[in-house]
Design an enzyme around this catalytic site. Structure first.
Site, short mmCIF file in Angstrom:
data_model
loop_
_atom_site.label_atom_id
_atom_site.label_comp_id
_atom_site.label_asym_id
_atom_site.label_seq_id
_atom_site.Cartn_x
_atom_site.Cartn_y
_atom_site.Cartn_z
N HIS A 5 -15.76 23.64 42.05
CA HIS A 5 -14.41 23.95 41.58
C HIS A 5 -13.55 22.71 41.77
O HIS A 5 -13.44 22.17 42.87
CB HIS A 5 -13.80 25.13 42.34
CG HIS A 5 -12.44 25.51 41.82
ND1 HIS A 5 -12.26 26.47 40.84
CD2 HIS A 5 -11.20 25.04 42.12
CE1 HIS A 5 -10.97 26.57 40.56
NE2 HIS A 5 -10.30 25.71 41.32
N CYS A 6 -12.94 22.24 40.68
CA CYS A 6 -12.13 21.03 40.73
C CYS A 6 -10.65 21.38 40.60
O CYS A 6 -10.23 21.88 39.54
CB CYS A 6 -12.55 20.07 39.62
SG CYS A 6 -11.57 18.55 39.58
N PRO A 7 -9.84 21.13 41.63
CA PRO A 7 -8.41 21.44 41.51
C PRO A 7 -7.70 20.58 40.48
O PRO A 7 -6.67 20.97 39.95
CB PRO A 7 -7.88 21.19 42.93
CG PRO A 7 -8.86 20.23 43.54
CD PRO A 7 -10.19 20.59 42.96
#
Length: 298
Positions: free
Chosen positions: A155-157
């Site tokens: 998961h990439c913010p």
């Protein structure tokens, strides 16, 4: 002794663990739900910062580095290249953020769905107790998206989304184009410093010398930081694609249960069949061709 991961798998193999009576059928998707967007405060802030930094770089490059230059051909050529790459970077970011990364239908662990799989003796399925879904192979649950994502890498913010099988192409393009514009901005800033070092700075910029120096220092700091970060991320993603092993699978050291393919085939699975200029186009949805269909039954 079995590891925690293996003990968890053994629990999931027990028929009573599924508890389909506790799962309501997934609600039908309406027209308003067709666009994928994660309502996460941190991710939204990171996404806004990303766009702001790209627009800041565009402003400094155009109004500090290019417009004051005496060579019109130099300004037009570099301005066109930088603006095009910046546009492709933002387009890739938007596609990576607003594309369903491969979410498993929520709440599909119902009695009807399990019966429709027509399980044979010895066959098992895995259920995610958090989103009440029957998980296909290589799917993992994301605590931010609150969904199980097929072939989830991480998961990439910065894109406010998971990187999965449906949007990995756009994420890779985003990191590549950001690295390219960062490198391009650093090169132009270096030329600007060299050419204006022994000259009157009032003739090298429309802004005052102190303002110009501050703008260029901030641009160089931003360019160097994001060049290193995105170049490393780009290399990591390409290696992950070629080895056909996601970041989370490498981290958990999961046993490989899928067929091994060549590096070239793995690239085509992500970017599309066959090799073409569309690999670099964030507006083209990749044709996965003969990509494997993930199975619910193991």
């Amino acid at each position: 002794m079995k590891s925690t991961a293996h003990r968890t798998r053994d629990i999931e193999r027990q028929a009573g663990y599924l508890k389909p009576e506790h799962c309501a059928p997934p609600p039908p998707r309406s027209g308003a739900d067709t666009m994928w967007f994660i309502r996460d405060g941190c991710g939204i802030v990171c996404g806004v910062i990303t766009w702001f930094l790209v627009f800041y770089a565009e402003f400094v490059v155009v109004f500090v580095l290019l417009l004051p230059a005496k060579n019109m051909a130099y300004s037009l050529f570099n301005g066109l290249i930088f603006s095009t790459l910046a546009f492709l970077a933002l387009a890739s970011h938007a596609k990576a953020m607003c594309t369903d990364p491969g979410a498993v239908p929520k709440g599909n662990a119902t009695k009807e769905f399990i019966e429709s799989l027509q399980l044979k003796p010895g066959q098992v399925v895995y259920k995610c107790p958090k989103c009440c879904s029957i998980k296909p192979d290589r799917a993992h649950h994301c605590s931010v998206c609150k969904r199980c994502i097929k072939k989830m890498d991480h998961h990439c913010p910065w894109v406010n989304n998971c990187v999965g099988e449906n949007n990995q192409k756009y994420f890779v393009l985003f990191t590549m184009y950001i690295a390219l514009i960062s490198f391009h901005a650093l090169i132009m800033a270096a030329f600007h410093f060299v050419f204006c070092f022994d000259q009157d700075w009032t003739k090298c910029s429309y802004f005052s010398p102190p303002a110009t120096v501050i703008l260029l220092i901030l641009l160089c700091f931003e360019g160097l930081l994001f060049l290193i970060f995105t170049a490393v991320m780009f290399g990591t993603q390409v290696h992950s694609i070629c080895s056909d092993e996601t970041g989370i699978e490498q981290l958990k050291k999961e046993e490989r249960r899928w067929a091994k393919k060549s590096k070239w085939m793995n690239m085509k699975v992500v970017f599309g069949h066959p090799l073409s200029i569309s690999w670099l186009n964030p507006f083209v949805v990749p044709d996965h061709g003969k990509a494997d269909v993930y199975q619910y039954i193991v």
